[in-house]
Design an enzyme around this catalytic site. Sequence first.
Site, PDB file in Angstrom:
ATOM      1  N   SER A 126       0.662  -0.581   0.109  1.00 10.25           N
ATOM      2  CA  SER A 126       0.194   0.061  -0.196  1.00 10.25           C
ATOM      3  C   SER A 126       0.822   1.486  -0.477  1.00 10.25           C
ATOM      4  CB  SER A 126      -0.651  -0.241   1.361  1.00 10.25           C
ATOM      5  OG  SER A 126      -1.226  -1.276   1.239  1.00 10.25           O
ATOM      6  N   ARG A 185       7.664   6.316  -3.977  1.00  6.06           N
ATOM      7  CA  ARG A 185       7.831   6.708  -3.160  1.00  6.06           C
ATOM      8  C   ARG A 185       7.254   6.589  -1.587  1.00  6.06           C
ATOM      9  NH1 ARG A 185       4.211  10.607  -5.176  1.00  6.06           N
ATOM     10  NH2 ARG A 185       1.647  10.571  -4.743  1.00  6.06           N
ATOM     11  N   ASP A 200      -5.401  -2.454  -2.997  1.00  6.43           N
ATOM     12  CA  ASP A 200      -6.295  -2.950  -1.948  1.00  6.43           C
ATOM     13  C   ASP A 200      -7.789  -3.025  -3.136  1.00  6.43           C
ATOM     14  OD1 ASP A 200      -6.239  -0.492  -2.374  1.00  6.43           O
ATOM     15  OD2 ASP A 200      -6.778  -0.596   0.122  1.00  6.43           O
TER      16      ASP A 200
END
Length: 531
Positions: free
Chosen positions: A156, A171, A209
Amino acid sequence: MTLEAETKAVVAKFDYTDEDVNKAVKEFLRQMGEGLEKDGTSLSQIPTYVTGVPNGTEKGLYMAVDLGGTNFRVCSIHLNGDTTFNLTYSKVAIPRELMVAKTAQELFAFLAKQIEVFLQTHHEEHFEKHKRRRLTVSTPEGFRDEEVFRLGFTFSFPVQQIGINKGTLIRWTKGFDIPDAIGKDVCALLQVEIDKLHLPVRVAALVNDTVGTLMARSYSAPGKTSTVLGAIFGTGTNGAYVEKLENVKKPMAGEYDKSTGLMVVNTEWGSFDNQLNVLPNTTWDIQLDKDSVNPGIQMYEKRVSGMFLGEILRLVVLDLLKNPNISLFKDENSSSNDWRSTTNIGEKSSIYAQWGLDTAIMSVAAADNTPELVTLRQALEALDVYSPSLEDAQAFKAIAGAVGRRAARLSAVAIAAVVLQTNTLTDPENEGEPVDIGVDGSLVEHYPYFRDMIYEALRVIEGVGEEGAKRIRIGIAKDGSGVGAALIALVAAGMEKSMSTADYIGEVRSTAKAHDLTAVPEDSEEAVTEN
Ligand code: ADP
Ligand code: MG
């Protein structure tokens, strides 16, 4: 103005009319189209390299891991092939020092270690058998290929996905900072560490997700109908849907299975209409955005998701509190308070602090329909509001309801646009069948009537209408990062078959080398005989 009149005026500012909703759906469709054509648009429309959805007959044992913000979750999922599954689960907190480790290798070695512990604990027999067989058979690691666990990796953090099991870290967020990992393929990083431990596990899929939610719902949804959209309404909001491959006009870098003619697309709809062509924009929305860490972006999310709704409500309440002519949370004397007291609000009340109101209180407000609003008043007391009067609580409930209702109507915009984009309501092949949608997140799960308010808006949308809304079936799908990730690993395993295993492993190795990772062990140090 009385509190009641002022409340009415505020509530009216959160009206999002049927006409507004229809206009927004058209704009959503336009921005979806734009995102399919080129990069750099407000809806990113990212191809996920997942080219089909399950129908509930899939079988097998898969693994899934989820690296979220705070925990690392490992599970194995046995898909029973009859829309049911069994899930074995474990969770460990990620040690703080690893979140800021010097090298990515330290973090990923820890993750691999957790996978090893999980296998030893929950799949001991399987695990031992593999140890014995190591290097005696077909694959470079020495496992029988069919006995290697395929693993779906829910990661995530922002990644540039370039294949079903390949994606480079753009990042870190959420307190992680390991500069060494930026630009590297996170699947390869994990595979290298898994291989060092000689585990019979292959990172088969990198999972977002929303895609996990789509897959989990499609597997477990009743009947044969496959799911068209997986959507999250939790801390943030986003959706992934099944698009026709021919509609994805922008170039795709990686390999994928073209035979299905489909591509699951991650919309990243949190950024819908950053340009504010159709989104509502009250003074409180403007304020929230101005004080946020990312002004001007995620504008749709800032009006829809759990992270922000409580804050919008707080900003409204704060404005009313500041107005000396309005009697919110204050009384002239005890006779104007039905509890014969006077309301006070503590100086340290979290109502005065940014993000001080959790969206969960909106659910309390919506659920409390008692004549004296007893539950809501108790929840307000917990925020250091002393003796809120019935009138205070009614005002609070009305405003919270208006913010929640606008969010639900905006949610309907995204849902309707995706349904219309996929033509599932008009497709003769789908005639009379439901249009299935999987949703996950606290807002849809816990906010009372959120789904009802979505349906109310769907019914007035051109192209959906009463009949269409009846066919749209919105169901909760939890476990996107468990069963959903496992299902993506299954899809990926199917894709592998078209490449030989040696090629596949070779590819993982060359990616590892290209990124200057520690070499994948070419062979094992211990030769073990099979018994
Ligand atoms: P995540 O998005 O991290 O997977 P959730 O789906 O649980 O987690 O969403 C968490 C968000 O939902 C938080 O912003 C929180 O404020 C909000 N939230 C938690 N409980 C409720 C509730 N009962 N009603 C509405 N919003 C809630
Ligand atoms: Mg979630």
